[in-house]
Design a protein around this motif. Structure first.
Motif, short mmCIF file in Angstrom:
data_model
loop_
_atom_site.label_atom_id
_atom_site.label_comp_id
_atom_site.label_asym_id
_atom_site.label_seq_id
_atom_site.Cartn_x
_atom_site.Cartn_y
_atom_site.Cartn_z
N SER A 12 5.52 -10.35 15.17
CA SER A 12 5.00 -10.82 13.89
C SER A 12 3.84 -9.96 13.41
CB SER A 12 4.57 -12.28 14.00
OG SER A 12 5.66 -13.11 14.30
N GLU A 13 2.93 -9.62 14.33
CA GLU A 13 1.79 -8.79 13.97
C GLU A 13 2.23 -7.40 13.53
OE1 GLU A 13 2.02 -10.77 16.50
OE2 GLU A 13 0.40 -12.20 16.17
N LEU A 14 3.28 -6.89 14.15
CA LEU A 14 3.79 -5.57 13.77
C LEU A 14 4.39 -5.61 12.37
CD1 LEU A 14 4.08 -2.72 14.90
CD2 LEU A 14 6.32 -3.38 15.81
N LEU A 15 5.12 -6.68 12.05
CA LEU A 15 5.72 -6.81 10.72
C LEU A 15 4.68 -7.03 9.63
CD1 LEU A 15 8.81 -9.04 11.61
CD2 LEU A 15 8.84 -6.62 11.02
N LEU A 16 3.52 -7.55 10.00
CA LEU A 16 2.46 -7.80 9.02
C LEU A 16 1.76 -6.52 8.57
CD1 LEU A 16 0.78 -11.05 10.40
CD2 LEU A 16 1.78 -10.75 8.12
N ARG A 17 2.02 -5.43 9.23
CA ARG A 17 1.37 -4.17 8.87
C ARG A 17 1.83 -3.69 7.48
NH1 ARG A 17 1.01 -0.20 14.18
NH2 ARG A 17 -0.10 -1.64 15.54
N PRO A 18 0.95 -3.04 6.73
CA PRO A 18 1.34 -2.51 5.41
C PRO A 18 2.52 -1.53 5.49
CG PRO A 18 -1.04 -2.45 5.67
CD PRO A 18 -0.47 -2.83 7.02
N ALA A 19 2.76 -0.98 6.68
CA ALA A 19 3.84 -0.01 6.85
C ALA A 19 5.20 -0.59 6.48
CB ALA A 19 3.86 0.51 8.28
N LEU A 20 5.37 -1.91 6.64
CA LEU A 20 6.67 -2.52 6.33
C LEU A 20 6.97 -2.43 4.83
CD1 LEU A 20 9.18 -4.11 7.15
CD2 LEU A 20 7.85 -6.22 6.86
N GLY A 21 6.01 -2.82 4.01
CA GLY A 21 6.21 -2.73 2.57
C GLY A 21 6.38 -1.29 2.11
#
Length: 205
Positions: A152-161
């Motif tokens: 979850s913390e990894l997906l919250l990174r701005p890198a996903l968007g």
């Protein structure tokens, strides 16, 4: 419908074989390639057409698929939807965003430790390194990669968007296979960066 109801004959045979292969482990068949006339595949072609019109005003070219719980056919729908879209001439990127138990790599003959989304979001690899060509012309895949300790913390990174925006420059459709929504918060995070969300429900589950 054949994938859900266990119908006899042509309508249910392809999906039943898929379920047996899934339980046994190893490679999984793409029904849209092995049995393109199966009723389940015809249904996904209708969904493909509906999405083309339904996503005209979407903020991104990405559609996320989730379900209530495992074994609802979500990944099956994601893989075959991406396949029929590519067969129609679209440039499609399929992303395995289940960083806990994703297995889309098995549809494309990739090894268990193949680098993918987890490594991409943590800056261990670049986008060209994460994108894999498939046996379907026009379809590329980003597998889940090695399962991280804090998905979850990894997906919250701005890198996903940033990733979704970057893929939108090169692809006509981005299909994101998310974990089941009742199990984890990951689909809610993914829904923030995808323009459309689909919920897959299975008969009698």
């Amino acid at each position: 419908q054949g994938a859900s109801d266990g119908l006899p004959g042509e309508a249910g045979a392809g999906a039943a074989g898929h379920e047996r292969a899934h339980r046994q482990g190893g490679a999984l068949p793409v029904l849209a390639l092995t049995q393109p006339q199966d009723l389940a595949v015809e249904g996904l072609r209708s969904l493909r057409t509906s999405l083309q019109f339904g996503m005209l005003d979407s903020s991104t070219k990405a559609v996320m698929l989730t379900s209530a719980a495992p074994e609802s056919g979500k990944s099956f729908v994601a893989v075959n939807l991406a396949t029929v879209a590519a067969q129609a001439g679209q440039r499609v990127c399929l992303i395995d965003a289940d960083l806990r138990r994703g297995y889309l790599r098995r549809y494309f003959g990739l090894e268990r430790d193949a680098a993918g989304l987890a490594e991409l979001l943590s800056d261990q690899i670049t986008l060209p390194e994460a994108l894999r060509d498939t046996q379907v012309p026009g379809l590329s895949v980003i597998v889940a990669g090695r399962f991280p300790q804090a998905p979850s913390e990894l997906l919250l990174r701005p890198a996903l968007g940033q990733l979704i925006a970057r893929l939108g420059e090169d692809f006509d459709l981005i299909v994101v296979d998310a974990p089941p929504i009742l199990a984890v918060t990951d689909p809610l995070i993914l829904a923030r960066v995808t323009g459309t969300s689909l919920f897959v429900a299975r008969f009698d589950r």
